[in-house]
Design an enzyme around this catalytic site. Structure first.
Site, PDB file in Angstrom:
ATOM      1  N   LYS A  28      37.137  48.313  43.844  1.00 57.08           N
ATOM      2  CA  LYS A  28      37.108  49.105  45.077  1.00 57.08           C
ATOM      3  C   LYS A  28      36.520  48.261  46.212  1.00 57.08           C
ATOM      4  O   LYS A  28      37.062  48.198  47.301  1.00 57.08           O
ATOM      5  CB  LYS A  28      36.266  50.361  44.821  1.00 57.08           C
ATOM      6  N   GLU A  63      31.146  40.095  38.875  1.00 61.70           N
ATOM      7  CA  GLU A  63      31.828  39.880  37.587  1.00 61.70           C
ATOM      8  C   GLU A  63      33.343  39.771  37.819  1.00 61.70           C
ATOM      9  O   GLU A  63      34.017  38.874  37.310  1.00 61.70           O
ATOM     10  CB  GLU A  63      31.572  41.057  36.624  1.00 61.70           C
ATOM     11  N   ARG A 108      33.961  55.762  39.061  1.00 60.53           N
ATOM     12  CA  ARG A 108      34.035  56.350  37.707  1.00 60.53           C
ATOM     13  C   ARG A 108      34.976  57.542  37.647  1.00 60.53           C
ATOM     14  O   ARG A 108      35.137  58.142  36.588  1.00 60.53           O
ATOM     15  CB  ARG A 108      32.632  56.705  37.219  1.00 60.53           C
ATOM     16  N   GLU A 149      26.060  57.601  35.042  1.00 57.93           N
ATOM     17  CA  GLU A 149      26.035  57.050  36.397  1.00 57.93           C
ATOM     18  C   GLU A 149      26.048  58.191  37.422  1.00 57.93           C
ATOM     19  O   GLU A 149      25.545  58.048  38.523  1.00 57.93           O
ATOM     20  CB  GLU A 149      27.228  56.099  36.616  1.00 57.93           C
ATOM     21  N   HIS A 165      28.892  57.081   8.471  1.00 59.40           N
ATOM     22  CA  HIS A 165      28.342  56.093   7.545  1.00 59.40           C
ATOM     23  C   HIS A 165      27.368  55.162   8.256  1.00 59.40           C
ATOM     24  O   HIS A 165      27.075  54.071   7.757  1.00 59.40           O
ATOM     25  CB  HIS A 165      29.484  55.316   6.891  1.00 59.40           C
ATOM     26  N   LYS A 214      21.797  44.332  40.601  1.00 66.89           N
ATOM     27  CA  LYS A 214      22.888  43.480  41.132  1.00 66.89           C
ATOM     28  C   LYS A 214      22.326  42.506  42.168  1.00 66.89           C
ATOM     29  O   LYS A 214      22.667  41.335  42.179  1.00 66.89           O
ATOM     30  CB  LYS A 214      23.922  44.358  41.857  1.00 66.89           C
TER      31      LYS A 214
HETATM   32  O1  F6P Z   1      28.221  49.327  38.444  1.00 62.36           O
HETATM   33  C1  F6P Z   1      28.348  50.095  39.567  1.00 62.36           C
HETATM   34  C2  F6P Z   1      29.724  50.208  40.087  1.00 62.36           C
HETATM   35  O2  F6P Z   1      29.618  50.371  41.461  1.00 62.36           O
HETATM   36  C3  F6P Z   1      30.520  51.341  39.454  1.00 62.36           C
HETATM   37  O3  F6P Z   1      30.246  52.559  40.007  1.00 62.36           O
HETATM   38  C4  F6P Z   1      31.913  50.884  39.689  1.00 62.36           C
HETATM   39  O4  F6P Z   1      32.798  51.584  38.893  1.00 62.36           O
HETATM   40  C5  F6P Z   1      31.784  49.423  39.346  1.00 62.36           C
HETATM   41  O5  F6P Z   1      30.507  49.052  39.837  1.00 62.36           O
HETATM   42  C6  F6P Z   1      32.849  48.519  39.868  1.00 62.36           C
HETATM   43  O6  F6P Z   1      32.877  48.481  41.271  1.00 62.36           O
HETATM   44  P1  F6P Z   1      34.108  47.875  42.053  1.00 62.36           P
HETATM   45  O7  F6P Z   1      35.315  48.688  41.721  1.00 62.36           O
HETATM   46  O8  F6P Z   1      33.749  47.953  43.501  1.00 62.36           O
HETATM   47  O9  F6P Z   1      34.278  46.448  41.608  1.00 62.36           O
END
Ligand code: F6P
Length: 546
Positions: A206, A212, A268, A353, A384, A512
């Site tokens: 988004k 990452e 989410r 979250e 198990h 972060k």
């Molecule tokens: O870890 C927090 C978060 O903002 C989540 O709410 C979201 O789904 C994820 O990071 C990924 O964010 P983005 O879609 O902006 O990469």
């Protein structure tokens, strides 16, 4: 609207929680042969039996009173109508509009968002058809065989869970893979067997800033360049799902291959948006639409059904009651259906979250527990592994058991066996086995007095452990859509009652931000000034690694 502490029903429920400490589920079942009829809800896609929770008419009445006190009905309407209920970010919350198959207008700032949604759905459909038909070609002229989604959190868990769950609905046109971890092991292992000429990367973020995702996207791009040797190949092998057009363009992805999401779609809650592109590429667009339809079915139910027969509301209230009655701080989700392997991980993000909050909507510290620790895995494997604690541990963990009437991949004899375990577990957790019964069993086995006395306390199961049973007709796209939406709405309803802001996630920001500065320190560009432990660990890492 009241604050939770001012609700007379909240106060009543606290008193009832004391009174019901003495009540055992086994006795409730002995007193009434109608608990299933009284405490179950059936919808076309699934059935909820909540009778194995310590609920009675008195308790349910107080819970529905609580929902009224907290104006749950008004909050539901405000969400559906596009009010800016994400108050800390001043945003509407409209995942329901994304799957609004009846296409009734939904306004944000006087603009009908259905126009945006419909146009993005057409954009997706066109693209999906192009890729799946083989019309879309890679840099060497070959069709796409593998889609790799690069994203994390809400930009990964939903599509990953759904594509796993609906594997039996996929044909052999496209394989789908997911990279979320910044640990290079994942990207290396996923890319190793793939042919760069036939891979399409969907960079799903988004913000298009998540470290990452951006690191993995850059690695994927380098990997592509190692075979294509031509920057122009990026256009044929990368598309993006984002709301940050500038950053997408800077990466080299053409604007026509950027799929939009909007600030009123929370990460989410985003699998219904273009974040679901890998689902549509893998299964075909009509299956994706079925998923949306299933969620829409649940949306209509949540909005229209009276609270007493409203599945998400009842699940939310029963969850709150279990927190009060048992002091339950964790909730286990146990699918008995292999396709739902990642369902718990998905709901874990959605719930924790959203509702892992320590202040109310007005910023006041709350004196009650909000979200539980959500955990679990496939139930049959869990039996198990950790069920011992569920049965005999000294904490109570409310459990959701999720099964299906029919397997999506029937293999003779297996489903019956699986479901026998499913039913046995909820009965055992509810009923337990008391000392008289254990003693009788041990004596019947011919054990002497001393052996009976020694073993008896270890074999007693107290029971009285609350469970919900959810039975889907089958894990298919429509039923899965309904199941996911059920949990989304349950989480929303609990957030309303706890009076917290369920749609922000400030709690993930601190870590972060720190990681960004520590990365510079690891790379040796700046010195660090943390606490003694963090300083020493970073130094140890820098000096001792090979
Ligand atoms: O870890 C927090 C978060 O903002 C989540 O709410 C979201 O789904 C994820 O990071 C990924 O964010 P983005 O879609 O902006 O990469």
């Amino acid at each position: 609207m009241l604050q939770l502490g001012q609700s007379s029903h909240w106060q009543q429920l606290q008193q009832l929680a004391v009174k019901y400490q003495q009540v055992h589920l086994r006795n409730l079942f002995a007193e009434s042969g109608n608990r299933f009829a009284d405490y179950s809800i059936e919808l076309p896609s699934l059935l909820l039996d909540y009778s194995k929770n310590c609920v009675t008419p008195e308790v349910m009445q107080a819970l529905f009173g609580l929902a009224d006190d907290m104006d749950l009905a008004g909050a539901i309407e405000r969400m559906y109508r596009g009010a800016k209920i994400n108050t800390t970010e001043d945003r509407a919350v409209l995942h329901t509009a994304l799957r609004n198959r009846s296409n009734t207008p939904v306004y944000v700032d006087q603009s009908n968002v259905m126009d945006l949604i419909n146009s993005e759905l057409s954009h997706m459909r066109q693209f999906v058809d192009q890729v799946r038909s083989g019309e879309w070609r890679g840099y060497s002229g070959k069709p796409i065989t593998d889609v790799v989604n690069i994203g994390i959190g809400g930009s990964n868990l939903g599509p990953k869970m759904v594509t796993q769950a609906l594997r039996s609905y996929a044909d052999s046109t496209i394989n789908v893979h997911f990279i979320s971890n910044i640990d290079g092991v994942e990207v290396a292992e996923i890319l190793r067997p793939l042919n760069a000429e036939q891979v399409l990367f969907v960079v799903a973020s988004k913000t298009f800033t998540t470290s990452e995702t951006m690191t993995n996207a850059q690695t994927a791009r380098n990997w592509l360049m190692a075979s294509a040797f031509d920057e122009r190949a990026v256009e044929q092998h990368f598309v993006a799902v984002s709301s940050n057009a500038e950053a997408v363009q800077a990466f080299g992805i053409k604007s026509e291959f950027m799929f939009s999401m909007w600030d009123w779609v929370g990460g989410r809650y985003s699998l219904w948006s273009a974040i679901g592109l890998p689902i549509a590429l893998y299964l075909g667009f009509s299956q994706f639409e079925e998923l949306l339809t299933g969620a829409h079915d649940m949306d209509r139910h949540f909005r229209d059904a009276p609270a007493t027969h409203n599945m998400p509301i009842v699940m939310a209230l029963v969850g709150i009651w279990n927190g009060l009655l048992h002091g339950a701080q964790s909730q286990v989700i146990l699918p008995y259906d292999q396709p739902l392997e990642s369902f718990t991980a998905y709901i874990q993000q959605a719930d924790m979250e959203s509702n892992g909050k320590h202040v109310d909507r007005h910023g006041q510290a709350v004196d009650y527990h909000t979200a539980s620790v959500v955990w679990g895995q496939l139930g049959i494997d869990g039996q198990h592994a950790f069920y011992q604690l569920l049965h005999q541990g000294n904490v109570i963990v409310p459990a959701d058991f999720i099964g299906s009437l029919a397997s999506s991949t029937p293999v003779r004899g297996h489903h019956e066996n699986l479901m026998a375990n499913f039913f046995a577990q909820t009965k055992a957790l509810m009923n337990g086995i008391d000392d008289t019964e254990v003693e009788a069993q041990l004596r019947a086995q011919g054990l002497d007095e001393e052996q009976v006395e020694k073993l008896l306390p270890h074999k007693v199961h107290q029971g009285n452990r609350p469970t919900n049973t959810l039975l889907l007709k089958q894990v298919d796209p429509r039923n899965l859509g309904a199941l996911i939406a059920l949990y989304e709405h349950k989480i929303f309803a609990q957030g309303v009652i706890w009076d917290i802001c369920s749609f922000d996630q400030w709690g993930v920001e601190l870590g972060k931000t720190l990681a960004k500065s520590i990365l510079q320190e690891i790379n040796g560009q700046v010195s660090h000034a943390h606490d003694d432990s963090t300083n020493a660990l970073i130094d140890y890492f820098k000096q001792s690694r090979v």
